[in-house]
Design a protein around this motif. Structure first.
Motif, PDB file in Angstrom:
ATOM      1  N   THR A  35      -8.841  -3.568  11.757  1.00 35.62           N
ATOM      2  CA  THR A  35      -7.656  -3.002  11.114  1.00 35.62           C
ATOM      3  C   THR A  35      -7.107  -3.956  10.063  1.00 35.62           C
ATOM      4  O   THR A  35      -6.705  -3.539   8.969  1.00 35.62           O
ATOM      5  N   TRP A  36      -7.079  -5.246  10.384  1.00 35.01           N
ATOM      6  CA  TRP A  36      -6.626  -6.249   9.414  1.00 35.01           C
ATOM      7  C   TRP A  36      -7.453  -6.168   8.125  1.00 35.01           C
ATOM      8  O   TRP A  36      -6.914  -6.115   7.028  1.00 35.01           O
ATOM      9  N   GLN A  37      -8.774  -6.144   8.270  1.00 37.51           N
ATOM     10  CA  GLN A  37      -9.631  -6.096   7.094  1.00 37.51           C
ATOM     11  C   GLN A  37      -9.442  -4.794   6.321  1.00 37.51           C
ATOM     12  O   GLN A  37      -9.404  -4.799   5.083  1.00 37.51           O
ATOM     13  N   ALA A  38      -9.291  -3.689   7.034  1.00 34.25           N
ATOM     14  CA  ALA A  38      -9.109  -2.409   6.377  1.00 34.25           C
ATOM     15  C   ALA A  38      -7.818  -2.354   5.571  1.00 34.25           C
ATOM     16  O   ALA A  38      -7.734  -1.676   4.539  1.00 34.25           O
ATOM     17  N   THR A  39      -6.815  -3.106   6.024  1.00 34.21           N
ATOM     18  CA  THR A  39      -5.527  -3.103   5.332  1.00 34.21           C
ATOM     19  C   THR A  39      -5.667  -3.635   3.909  1.00 34.21           C
ATOM     20  O   THR A  39      -4.907  -3.251   3.013  1.00 34.21           O
ATOM     21  N   TRP A  40      -6.627  -4.512   3.685  1.00 33.97           N
ATOM     22  CA  TRP A  40      -6.881  -5.025   2.334  1.00 33.97           C
ATOM     23  C   TRP A  40      -8.078  -4.335   1.650  1.00 33.97           C
ATOM     24  O   TRP A  40      -8.066  -4.172   0.440  1.00 33.97           O
ATOM     25  N   GLU A  41      -9.084  -3.943   2.416  1.00 33.22           N
ATOM     26  CA  GLU A  41     -10.345  -3.532   1.812  1.00 33.22           C
ATOM     27  C   GLU A  41     -10.477  -2.035   1.622  1.00 33.22           C
ATOM     28  O   GLU A  41     -11.198  -1.589   0.718  1.00 33.22           O
ATOM     29  N   GLU A  42      -9.812  -1.227   2.436  1.00 30.67           N
ATOM     30  CA  GLU A  42      -9.925   0.218   2.299  1.00 30.67           C
ATOM     31  C   GLU A  42      -9.120   0.698   1.089  1.00 30.67           C
ATOM     32  O   GLU A  42      -8.039   0.161   0.806  1.00 30.67           O
ATOM     33  N   PRO A  43      -9.596   1.683   0.361  1.00 30.61           N
ATOM     34  CA  PRO A  43      -8.853   2.200  -0.789  1.00 30.61           C
ATOM     35  C   PRO A  43      -7.535   2.852  -0.357  1.00 30.61           C
ATOM     36  O   PRO A  43      -7.440   3.401   0.739  1.00 30.61           O
ATOM     37  N   VAL A  44      -6.544   2.766  -1.233  1.00 28.33           N
ATOM     38  CA  VAL A  44      -5.269   3.419  -0.981  1.00 28.33           C
ATOM     39  C   VAL A  44      -5.442   4.908  -1.240  1.00 28.33           C
ATOM     40  O   VAL A  44      -5.991   5.303  -2.269  1.00 28.33           O
ATOM     41  N   ASP A  78       3.774   1.925  15.163  1.00 33.21           N
ATOM     42  CA  ASP A  78       3.619   3.321  14.751  1.00 33.21           C
ATOM     43  C   ASP A  78       2.976   3.416  13.371  1.00 33.21           C
ATOM     44  O   ASP A  78       2.129   4.289  13.125  1.00 33.21           O
ATOM     45  N   ALA A  79       3.371   2.515  12.449  1.00 33.91           N
ATOM     46  CA  ALA A  79       2.751   2.512  11.127  1.00 33.91           C
ATOM     47  C   ALA A  79       1.275   2.149  11.226  1.00 33.91           C
ATOM     48  O   ALA A  79       0.428   2.739  10.550  1.00 33.91           O
ATOM     49  N   CYS A  80       0.963   1.183  12.074  1.00 36.14           N
ATOM     50  CA  CYS A  80      -0.431   0.790  12.285  1.00 36.14           C
ATOM     51  C   CYS A  80      -1.248   1.953  12.825  1.00 36.14           C
ATOM     52  O   CYS A  80      -2.356   2.226  12.349  1.00 36.14           O
ATOM     53  N   ARG A  81      -0.703   2.645  13.798  1.00 34.35           N
ATOM     54  CA  ARG A  81      -1.416   3.772  14.409  1.00 34.35           C
ATOM     55  C   ARG A  81      -1.699   4.868  13.374  1.00 34.35           C
ATOM     56  O   ARG A  81      -2.818   5.412  13.306  1.00 34.35           O
ATOM     57  N   ALA A  82      -0.706   5.168  12.528  1.00 38.65           N
ATOM     58  CA  ALA A  82      -0.907   6.178  11.493  1.00 38.65           C
ATOM     59  C   ALA A  82      -1.953   5.724  10.481  1.00 38.65           C
ATOM     60  O   ALA A  82      -2.791   6.518  10.026  1.00 38.65           O
ATOM     61  N   LEU A  88     -10.123   4.736  12.151  1.00 37.30           N
ATOM     62  CA  LEU A  88     -10.234   3.664  13.128  1.00 37.30           C
ATOM     63  C   LEU A  88      -9.656   4.117  14.466  1.00 37.30           C
ATOM     64  O   LEU A  88      -8.921   5.102  14.541  1.00 37.30           O
ATOM     65  N   SER A  89      -9.984   3.408  15.511  1.00 34.63           N
ATOM     66  CA  SER A  89      -9.411   3.703  16.811  1.00 34.63           C
ATOM     67  C   SER A  89      -7.900   3.494  16.752  1.00 34.63           C
ATOM     68  O   SER A  89      -7.421   2.396  16.449  1.00 34.63           O
ATOM     69  N   ALA A  90      -7.140   4.565  17.038  1.00 38.51           N
ATOM     70  CA  ALA A  90      -5.688   4.548  16.842  1.00 38.51           C
ATOM     71  C   ALA A  90      -4.982   3.898  18.024  1.00 38.51           C
ATOM     72  O   ALA A  90      -4.300   4.547  18.819  1.00 38.51           O
ATOM     73  N   THR A  91      -5.124   2.593  18.132  1.00 40.74           N
ATOM     74  CA  THR A  91      -4.518   1.845  19.245  1.00 40.74           C
ATOM     75  C   THR A  91      -3.102   1.357  18.925  1.00 40.74           C
ATOM     76  O   THR A  91      -2.356   0.989  19.820  1.00 40.74           O
ATOM     77  N   GLY A  92      -2.769   1.301  17.612  1.00 44.42           N
ATOM     78  CA  GLY A  92      -1.481   0.730  17.234  1.00 44.42           C
ATOM     79  C   GLY A  92      -1.480  -0.783  17.251  1.00 44.42           C
ATOM     80  O   GLY A  92      -0.425  -1.410  17.083  1.00 44.42           O
ATOM     81  N   ARG A 105       0.810  -1.216   0.000  1.00 44.95           N
ATOM     82  CA  ARG A 105       0.000   0.000   0.000  1.00 44.95           C
ATOM     83  C   ARG A 105       0.843   1.265   0.000  1.00 44.95           C
ATOM     84  O   ARG A 105       0.315   2.363  -0.127  1.00 44.95           O
ATOM     85  N   GLY A 106       2.173   1.135   0.180  1.00 42.70           N
ATOM     86  CA  GLY A 106       3.052   2.297   0.116  1.00 42.70           C
ATOM     87  C   GLY A 106       3.638   2.743   1.433  1.00 42.70           C
ATOM     88  O   GLY A 106       4.367   3.746   1.482  1.00 42.70           O
ATOM     89  N   TRP A 107       3.373   2.011   2.508  1.00 47.31           N
ATOM     90  CA  TRP A 107       3.929   2.380   3.797  1.00 47.31           C
ATOM     91  C   TRP A 107       5.378   1.923   3.908  1.00 47.31           C
ATOM     92  O   TRP A 107       5.750   0.851   3.429  1.00 47.31           O
ATOM     93  N   ASP A 108       6.198   2.755   4.524  1.00 46.80           N
ATOM     94  CA  ASP A 108       7.613   2.438   4.717  1.00 46.80           C
ATOM     95  C   ASP A 108       7.739   1.552   5.951  1.00 46.80           C
ATOM     96  O   ASP A 108       7.819   2.032   7.084  1.00 46.80           O
ATOM     97  N   ILE A 109       7.723   0.244   5.715  1.00 45.88           N
ATOM     98  CA  ILE A 109       7.720  -0.704   6.815  1.00 45.88           C
ATOM     99  C   ILE A 109       8.528  -1.930   6.418  1.00 45.88           C
ATOM    100  O   ILE A 109       8.460  -2.387   5.267  1.00 45.88           O
ATOM    101  N   ASP A 110       9.331  -2.445   7.331  1.00 42.88           N
ATOM    102  CA  ASP A 110      10.109  -3.656   7.063  1.00 42.88           C
ATOM    103  C   ASP A 110       9.200  -4.877   7.091  1.00 42.88           C
ATOM    104  O   ASP A 110       8.319  -4.989   7.954  1.00 42.88           O
ATOM    105  N   VAL A 111       9.422  -5.790   6.146  1.00 39.68           N
ATOM    106  CA  VAL A 111       8.668  -7.050   6.122  1.00 39.68           C
ATOM    107  C   VAL A 111       9.570  -8.112   6.751  1.00 39.68           C
ATOM    108  O   VAL A 111      10.235  -8.889   6.066  1.00 39.68           O
ATOM    109  N   ASP A 112       9.601  -8.112   8.081  1.00 42.34           N
ATOM    110  CA  ASP A 112      10.529  -8.993   8.796  1.00 42.34           C
ATOM    111  C   ASP A 112       9.839  -9.964   9.747  1.00 42.34           C
ATOM    112  O   ASP A 112      10.481 -10.764  10.413  1.00 42.34           O
TER     113      ASP A 112
END
Length: 255
Positions: free
Chosen positions: A245-254, A224-228, A235-239, A208-215
């Motif tokens: 949040t999982w579903q939104a990561t795939w279903e929400e538009p970029v 921090d990336a989740c919270r942003a 969504l509730s910014a719990t981090g 989706r374009g977030w600067d995050i390590d896939v480790d």
């Protein structure tokens, strides 16, 4: 569609001569072609695909002296993916010193005869890439064999597709694949959480374009990336990656 995997047993693979080197992750996948003559008849006769895969293994073992076929996976014009060395095993086809960086996926096209990859071959290569990401920790890169090694492989047509970004055929008109289901646990920090579910979520965030390590490590940076992301999507910014949040990561538009 899910990957249409042809197991080694199903295609009659010979046993390897020794133990594979181990891989837990790579930067991605390198795409290959057979080179040489490939008969166009394989498009209408899957038995010819099986015979060609066997002949490639024989050449690699008897001609090159390798312990097995050099590719991780091999793809035919019927969108079938043949199991080669498979995920988490060091390939041999990328070139000396280059095999630990990328898995190797072969499309059954040649330099003469059958040279133009069909849509089903391109879909199959991408099915193989997704499988290696899911099962073998392959990174985001999709490159040609010639990237970093002096060769014509994977041929002009297939390499041109790679250079375009390896898109799915059809301009995105095919129905989207269902996204991975929520893993059943909330990903949060602290403490650091480890797992393939973490890696799957990180990979989608990276897509989706977030600067995050896939480790596969859910630590401070992932939180921090989740919270942003949660703030961006209202969504509730719990981090913490809960079901919503999982579903939104795939279903929400970029955005």
């Amino acid at each position: 569609m899910a990957i249409d995997l042809v197991t080694r047993r199903e295609w009659g693979a010979r046993q390897p001569r020794g133990a594979y080197g181990r891989l837990s992750s790579t930067r991605g996948v390198k795409v290959h072609y057979t080179g040489g003559q490939v008969s166009p008849d394989i498009v209408g006769d899957h038995a010819r695909c099986v015979a060609l895969v066997r002949s490639i293994q024989n050449h690699h073992m008897d001609g090159n002296g390798w312990l097995d076929v050099g590719y991780s996976l091999l793809v035919c014009p019927h969108r079938k993916v043949f199991e080669g060395r498979g995920p988490n095993h060091l390939p041999a086809a990328n070139g000396s010193g280059l095999n630990s960086g990328h898995y190797a996926v072969l499309g059954l096209v040649g330099s003469t005869g059958f040279t133009q990859p069909t849509d089903d071959i391109l879909h199959g290569i991408l099915d193989a890439v997704e499988y290696l990401r899911d099962k073998g920790g392959a990174g985001d890169e999709i490159k040609g064999h010639r990237d970093g090694y002096s060769t014509d492989c994977p041929g002009g047509p297939l390499y041109a597709w790679v250079k375009r970004g390896a898109p799915r055929p059809g301009g995105g008109t095919n129905p989207p694949e269902p996204h991975p289901s929520f893993p059943g646990r909330v990903l949060k920090y602290p403490p650091v959480m480890v797992g393939e579910d973490v890696r799957t979520w990180q990979r989608q965030m990276r897509t989706r374009g977030w600067d995050i390590d896939v480790d596969g490590l859910y630590g401070e940076a992932s939180r921090d990336a989740c919270r942003a992301f949660q703030r961006e999507k209202g969504l509730s910014a719990t981090g913490a990656v809960n079901r919503a949040t999982w579903q939104a990561t795939w279903e929400e538009p970029v955005t």
